[in-house]
Scaffold this active site. Structure first.
Site, mmCIF file in Angstrom:
data_model
loop_
_atom_site.group_PDB
_atom_site.id
_atom_site.type_symbol
_atom_site.label_atom_id
_atom_site.label_comp_id
_atom_site.label_asym_id
_atom_site.label_seq_id
_atom_site.Cartn_x
_atom_site.Cartn_y
_atom_site.Cartn_z
ATOM 1 N N HIS A 38 -0.493 -7.539 9.589
ATOM 2 C CA HIS A 38 -0.976 -6.191 9.932
ATOM 3 C C HIS A 38 -1.721 -5.585 8.753
ATOM 4 O O HIS A 38 -2.788 -4.980 8.901
ATOM 5 C CB HIS A 38 0.211 -5.271 10.261
ATOM 6 C CG HIS A 38 0.811 -5.493 11.617
ATOM 7 N ND1 HIS A 38 0.072 -5.405 12.775
ATOM 8 C CD2 HIS A 38 2.076 -5.780 11.997
ATOM 9 C CE1 HIS A 38 0.881 -5.630 13.820
ATOM 10 N NE2 HIS A 38 2.092 -5.861 13.368
ATOM 11 N N GLU A 81 4.335 -8.461 8.840
ATOM 12 C CA GLU A 81 3.765 -7.171 8.414
ATOM 13 C C GLU A 81 2.564 -7.381 7.502
ATOM 14 O O GLU A 81 1.646 -6.562 7.480
ATOM 15 C CB GLU A 81 4.830 -6.300 7.741
ATOM 16 C CG GLU A 81 6.051 -5.973 8.613
ATOM 17 C CD GLU A 81 5.725 -5.415 9.994
ATOM 18 O OE1 GLU A 81 4.643 -4.811 10.162
ATOM 19 O OE2 GLU A 81 6.543 -5.605 10.928
HETATM 20 ZN ZN ZN Z 1 3.729 -6.160 14.540
#
Ligand code: ZN
Length: 499
Positions: A268, A265
């Site tokens: 991201h 994450e």
């Molecule tokens: Zn992902």
């Protein structure tokens, strides 16, 4: 004159963006607040706001902007042009869908998350199958409204990865299948057994939170512009580059599960935090496609954080946090645990090799679902038999089978393939970065910032200005190429398993 219209248009898209972010904020809350019944109220607001956003995106006013600005495209700046491209695509597709359908669908999806969660927790597919059936039927309906060439699934694929089609993905997955199934077979037959010594040991939530902070620091995620919370299924959500949030899920006896979900994450989040200021809080202040987005999460998760060099970098701090229970674990053993190839039922905990097979299963099922030729009650059986065929394992219950992912409950069809594309792009980018600087020397020297700077310069800064294909081609003048991923995996795992 045209500058004035362009400015009005950008103000208009800013208003749309504000409504969309409000919807996201409600979704964030439903998934992280822990208030059991809040969804009953919030889904109502989400429905109303979605209708509002939909109206603005498909309005006469939007149509006028598109028509007028399209006529003088050569006079427009890069930002307005990119916004125009996004809005036109959305206008063309959404204008074909009746407003009432959009509103009912948004409410259905908001409620389904909760139903899915209950079904998953009680291993009861039947609890969720009605919602799922409705969601699939809506997606078929929408795909038909939007229109498509060749395969109905193409209408949805293009939404997450502009330009992606069943034709291209069939080729992509057949190359993956051709190389990965034999690679997995060789690994299974290898005499080398990697250590799994650090798994199954109790790690408190407090310790895992400290480990997450360690990762946040090492990768350079800015906590003044983000936060880490908990949710059933880890995700990242951006409210613009100055507020990019992530979640994780702590599992008491598996330190690596949340370690790598946080690393994922964070990838991201870094993408979203690194867009250039000029597009902050506009509709362009977001990653261009799910495939490129996933390339960033996979890059940090797999290429950086699963490398020997990275684990060496954080080893001492990690051992300090984990304390006496992990005293006997060596760096080499952690490295082996982190790269252990083991067929498992759960996608998000799968290794780099078998992960691709998990995606292939979902791709094949979705492709069939969209044709409408399915029996909703047979889906668990289909799921289970594909898992058996590709991964060689038996699914024991629906919670670890068809109910494991939130995606379908969230109405995300055409999304899964982007995970595999992400791995492929990530391997491609790793190869390109290594042409300019030695990635693993930089990791070793605690200089991941330099690698992130490369990604920022070539990918992150553009937000949604450049298309996926433009990004990849601007670096090395070639499109998606599965061979980088295949080479990366064969090379890495041949060494680990002495194949
Ligand atoms: Zn992902």
């Amino acid at each position: 004159m045209i500058e004035e219209r362009a400015k009005q248009f950008r103000n208009y898209t800013d208003r749309i963006n504000a409504i969309d972010k409000a919807i996201e904020m409600f979704n964030w809350d439903i998934r992280t607040s822990g208030i059991k019944d809040s969804v009953k109220s919030l889904s109502k607001y989400i429905g109303i706001l979605s209708q509002e956003s939909f109206q603005m995106k498909t309005s006469k006013e939007m149509e006028n902007y598109i028509v007028e600005l399209e006529k003088c495209k050569d006079k427009l700046d890069e930002i307005t042009l990119a916004q125009l491209r996004l809005c036109k695509k959305e206008f063309d597709s959404k204008n074909k869908i009746p407003k009432e359908d959009i509103r009912t669908y948004a409410e259905l999806v908001a409620k389904s998350g909760d139903v899915w969660k209950q079904a998953k927790e009680s291993n009861n597919y039947n609890l969720f199958s009605g919602n799922l059936d409705e969601i699939i039927k809506y997606n078929i309906k929408f795909a038909n409204y939007i229109g498509y060439k060749d395969h109905i699934y193409n209408a949805l694929l293009d939404d997450y990865e502009p330009g992606m089609t069943v034709e291209k993905l069939d080729v992509f997955f057949s190359e993956i299948k051709k190389s990965i199934l034999p690679l997995l077979e060789k690994i299974k037959n290898s005499k080398v057994k990697l250590s799994n010594k650090c798994l199954g040991r109790k790690v408190t939530k407090e310790q895992q939170e400290k480990v997450a902070k360690l990762l946040i620091k090492a990768l350079g995620y800015d906590l003044n512009r983000g936060i880490l919370k908990e949710s059933e299924h880890p995700f990242a959500m951006s409210f613009g580059k100055n507020d990019v949030r992530i979640t994780t899920h702590y599992i008491e006896d598996d330190i690596l599960a949340s370690f790598y979900s946080v690393a994922h994450e964070l990838g991201h989040a870094l993408y979203e935090q690194n867009s250039k200021d000029i597009i902050a809080n506009t509709i362009l202040d977001a990653g261009i496609s799910m495939g490129i987005h996933e390339s960033q999460s996979r890059f940090y998760e797999n290429m950086i954080c699963r490398s020997y060099e990275f684990l060496e970098l954080v080893y001492d701090d990690l051992m300090n946090i984990l304390g006496d229970d992990f005293k006997d674990i060596s760096l080499q053993q952690i490295y082996e645990c982190a790269n252990l190839v083991e067929t498992s039922t759960i996608r998000i905990y799968a290794d780099e090799v078998t992960y691709l097979l998990h995606i292939m299963i979902r791709y094949e099922i979705e492709k069939d679902l969209l044709t409408g030729n399915y029996d909703i009650n047979k889906l668990p059986d289909i799921w289970n038999s594909k898992v058996k065929e590709y991964l060689g394992i038996t699914i024991k219950n629906d919670g670890e089978g068809i109910l494991q992912d939130i995606h379908w409950a969230a109405g995300l069809f055409g999304y899964f393939p982007t995970y595999a594309l992400g791995s492929a792009y990530a391997a491609q980018f790793l190869h390109y970065i290594n042409q300019d600087l030695n990635v693993y020397d930089h990791v070793k020297d605690n200089n991941i910032e330099e690698i992130t700077t490369w990604l920022k310069k070539n990918i992150h800064q553009y937000g949604s200005i450049k298309l996926p294909e433009e990004i990849v081609r601007s670096i090395n003048d070639e499109g998606l190429n599965a061979s980088y991923l295949i080479n990366y995996l064969e090379d890495k795992y041949s060494k680990l398993y002495k194949l």
